[in-house]
Design a protein around this motif. Structure first.
Motif, mmCIF file in Angstrom:
data_model
loop_
_atom_site.group_PDB
_atom_site.id
_atom_site.type_symbol
_atom_site.label_atom_id
_atom_site.label_comp_id
_atom_site.label_asym_id
_atom_site.label_seq_id
_atom_site.Cartn_x
_atom_site.Cartn_y
_atom_site.Cartn_z
ATOM 1 N N GLN A 193 6.996 -29.130 40.656
ATOM 2 C CA GLN A 193 7.974 -30.211 40.524
ATOM 3 C C GLN A 193 7.298 -31.560 40.305
ATOM 4 O O GLN A 193 7.753 -32.377 39.502
ATOM 5 C CB GLN A 193 8.857 -30.276 41.769
ATOM 6 N N MET A 194 6.218 -31.795 41.038
ATOM 7 C CA MET A 194 5.501 -33.060 40.856
ATOM 8 C C MET A 194 4.911 -33.152 39.453
ATOM 9 O O MET A 194 4.893 -34.220 38.837
ATOM 10 C CB MET A 194 4.431 -33.216 41.931
ATOM 11 N N THR A 195 4.439 -32.014 38.928
ATOM 12 C CA THR A 195 3.949 -31.995 37.543
ATOM 13 C C THR A 195 5.085 -32.295 36.571
ATOM 14 O O THR A 195 4.923 -33.041 35.601
ATOM 15 C CB THR A 195 3.342 -30.619 37.220
ATOM 16 N N GLY A 196 6.267 -31.719 36.846
ATOM 17 C CA GLY A 196 7.418 -31.989 35.996
ATOM 18 C C GLY A 196 7.810 -33.450 36.017
ATOM 19 O O GLY A 196 8.119 -34.036 34.971
ATOM 20 N N ALA A 197 7.805 -34.080 37.198
ATOM 21 C CA ALA A 197 8.154 -35.500 37.301
ATOM 22 C C ALA A 197 7.173 -36.356 36.508
ATOM 23 O O ALA A 197 7.565 -37.286 35.793
ATOM 24 C CB ALA A 197 8.172 -35.932 38.765
ATOM 25 N N ALA A 198 5.874 -36.033 36.635
ATOM 26 C CA ALA A 198 4.868 -36.790 35.881
ATOM 27 C C ALA A 198 5.056 -36.599 34.377
ATOM 28 O O ALA A 198 4.893 -37.545 33.593
ATOM 29 C CB ALA A 198 3.469 -36.350 36.308
ATOM 30 N N THR A 199 5.428 -35.379 33.959
ATOM 31 C CA THR A 199 5.663 -35.112 32.539
ATOM 32 C C THR A 199 6.855 -35.894 32.018
ATOM 33 O O THR A 199 6.826 -36.444 30.913
ATOM 34 C CB THR A 199 5.891 -33.604 32.316
ATOM 35 N N VAL A 200 7.915 -35.976 32.824
ATOM 36 C CA VAL A 200 9.095 -36.738 32.419
ATOM 37 C C VAL A 200 8.742 -38.211 32.230
ATOM 38 O O VAL A 200 9.102 -38.838 31.219
ATOM 39 C CB VAL A 200 10.227 -36.588 33.459
ATOM 40 N N LEU A 201 8.035 -38.779 33.196
ATOM 41 C CA LEU A 201 7.672 -40.197 33.091
ATOM 42 C C LEU A 201 6.763 -40.439 31.898
ATOM 43 O O LEU A 201 6.906 -41.448 31.188
ATOM 44 C CB LEU A 201 6.986 -40.650 34.385
ATOM 45 N N ALA A 202 5.836 -39.510 31.646
ATOM 46 C CA ALA A 202 4.963 -39.661 30.481
ATOM 47 C C ALA A 202 5.757 -39.565 29.181
ATOM 48 O O ALA A 202 5.483 -40.284 28.211
ATOM 49 C CB ALA A 202 3.867 -38.594 30.514
ATOM 50 N N SER A 203 6.780 -38.687 29.155
ATOM 51 C CA SER A 203 7.587 -38.549 27.934
ATOM 52 C C SER A 203 8.406 -39.802 27.674
ATOM 53 O O SER A 203 8.616 -40.190 26.527
ATOM 54 C CB SER A 203 8.505 -37.326 28.049
ATOM 55 N N VAL A 204 8.889 -40.447 28.743
ATOM 56 C CA VAL A 204 9.630 -41.704 28.571
ATOM 57 C C VAL A 204 8.721 -42.764 27.962
ATOM 58 O O VAL A 204 9.111 -43.488 27.029
ATOM 59 C CB VAL A 204 10.196 -42.180 29.926
ATOM 60 N N TRP A 205 7.496 -42.870 28.475
ATOM 61 C CA TRP A 205 6.529 -43.831 27.918
ATOM 62 C C TRP A 205 6.222 -43.499 26.455
ATOM 63 O O TRP A 205 6.175 -44.385 25.603
ATOM 64 C CB TRP A 205 5.254 -43.804 28.752
ATOM 65 N N LEU A 206 6.025 -42.206 26.161
ATOM 66 C CA LEU A 206 5.721 -41.796 24.793
ATOM 67 C C LEU A 206 6.895 -42.098 23.872
ATOM 68 O O LEU A 206 6.706 -42.515 22.723
ATOM 69 C CB LEU A 206 5.401 -40.295 24.769
ATOM 70 N N GLY A 207 8.130 -41.904 24.376
ATOM 71 C CA GLY A 207 9.304 -42.198 23.560
ATOM 72 C C GLY A 207 9.402 -43.667 23.202
ATOM 73 O O GLY A 207 9.821 -44.026 22.098
ATOM 74 N N GLN A 208 9.012 -44.547 24.119
ATOM 75 C CA GLN A 208 9.038 -45.981 23.810
ATOM 76 C C GLN A 208 7.971 -46.333 22.780
ATOM 77 O O GLN A 208 8.189 -47.175 21.900
ATOM 78 C CB GLN A 208 8.832 -46.810 25.092
#
Length: 290
Positions: free
Chosen positions: A259-274
């Motif tokens: 789950q912690m890996t998933g949370a980090a992946t989500v935050l990284a994807s938001v940054w990548l999307g910007q």
């Protein structure tokens, strides 16, 4: 105001929306999707109308009711149905497909370019949400899955067309129009199909209406008017992260390494999307002289 400030204010909306699953399961009764959607939208919309004191012009009524249907009436009914019939992880993962749908709709309706980096960010975010929320053996009720996907399509359409149709009014006024229209569309359905709620549910509904609707959608539509649709859609990934954090803090639910890996992946994807949204558009080709 800087783009960073716009992003932070817009991201607050989906972050607060992440509390919807907690409030629904802890404070609201089961089996009232239309009534809950009405009571979340209409009182907040009427309150904002009293504040702004401006009704939509006749030429805008059709667009306002269509946007109210996409962003509130259809979306919230399907959201509550999915929340009732699916585990929260499955429902949130289906909702995370909105980012990909927005990219396609923005291409068709707005002519926005589909950048490979934006698609990669959306897929990474979807994968991160799945790691964050899905559990082995999660039940996949067909009606719940259809409601979850339908809600993602409805919200994606509302995001894109809210960008396409921008009335010359402040975001608060635009929010008031849409909330009221969405609630009015559902009133007849609720009266005919569902009984009234008890007074014990008022606290949860006040939170969902005033904080989870009036305030957050004002911030959301403000961001839609200022930020590219694909970048706005990626901010929606903040919602499941908040849902998991609330479960950890308020309900004592443990977080696994996955789950912690998933949370980090989500935050990284938001940054990548910007980063993808800030890419330069290709220059138009110039005709060469014969």
């Amino acid at each position: 105001m800087s783009r960073t400030t716009d992003l932070i204010l817009t991201a607050l909306a989906p972050a607060i929306w992440g509390s919807t699953y907690y409030v629904t399961t802890e404070f609201l009764p089961q089996g009232y999707p239309v009534t809950l959607a009405v009571l979340r939208a209409l009182p907040a919309g009427l309150l904002l109308l009293l504040l702004v004191r401006q009704l939509p012009p006749r030429a805008w009524l059709g667009r306002v009711f269509l946007l109210g249907a996409f962003n509130f009436a259809i979306f919230w009914v399907l959201l509550f149905i999915a929340a009732y019939r699916l585990p929260g992880g499955v429902a949130a993962t289906l909702g995370a497909t909105q980012a990909l749908i927005v990219l396609g709709l923005a291409r068709l309706a707005l002519g926005s370019p589909v950048r490979p980096l934006a698609v990669l960010a959306a897929l990474a975010g979807l994968g991160g949400v799945a790691l964050l929320l899905l559990r082995p053996g999660a039940a996949l009720d067909p009606l719940g899955v259809a409601a979850g996907l339908g809600g993602a399509v409805s919200m994606a359409a509302g995001t894109v067309f809210s960008r396409k149709w921008q009335p010359p009014v402040p975001p608060l006024t635009f929010t008031a129009w849409q909330l009221t229209a969405g609630g009015l569309l559902l009133v007849p359905v609720a009266l005919l199909s569902e009984p009234a709620l008890s007074a014990g549910n008022i606290g949860g509904l006040l939170y969902l209406g005033l904080i989870g609707a009036a305030l957050t959608y004002m911030l959301w539509f403000r961001g839609v008017a200022r930020i590219e649709p694909g970048a706005v859609a990626m901010l929606g990934m903040m919602s499941p992260v908040t849902a998991v954090l609330l479960g950890w803090v308020l309900l004592g639910q443990a977080l696994s390494p996955v789950q912690m890996t998933g949370a980090a992946t989500v935050l990284a994807s938001v940054w990548l999307g910007q980063r993808a949204a800030r890419g330069k558009l290709p220059r138009p080709l110039r005709a060469r002289p014969a």
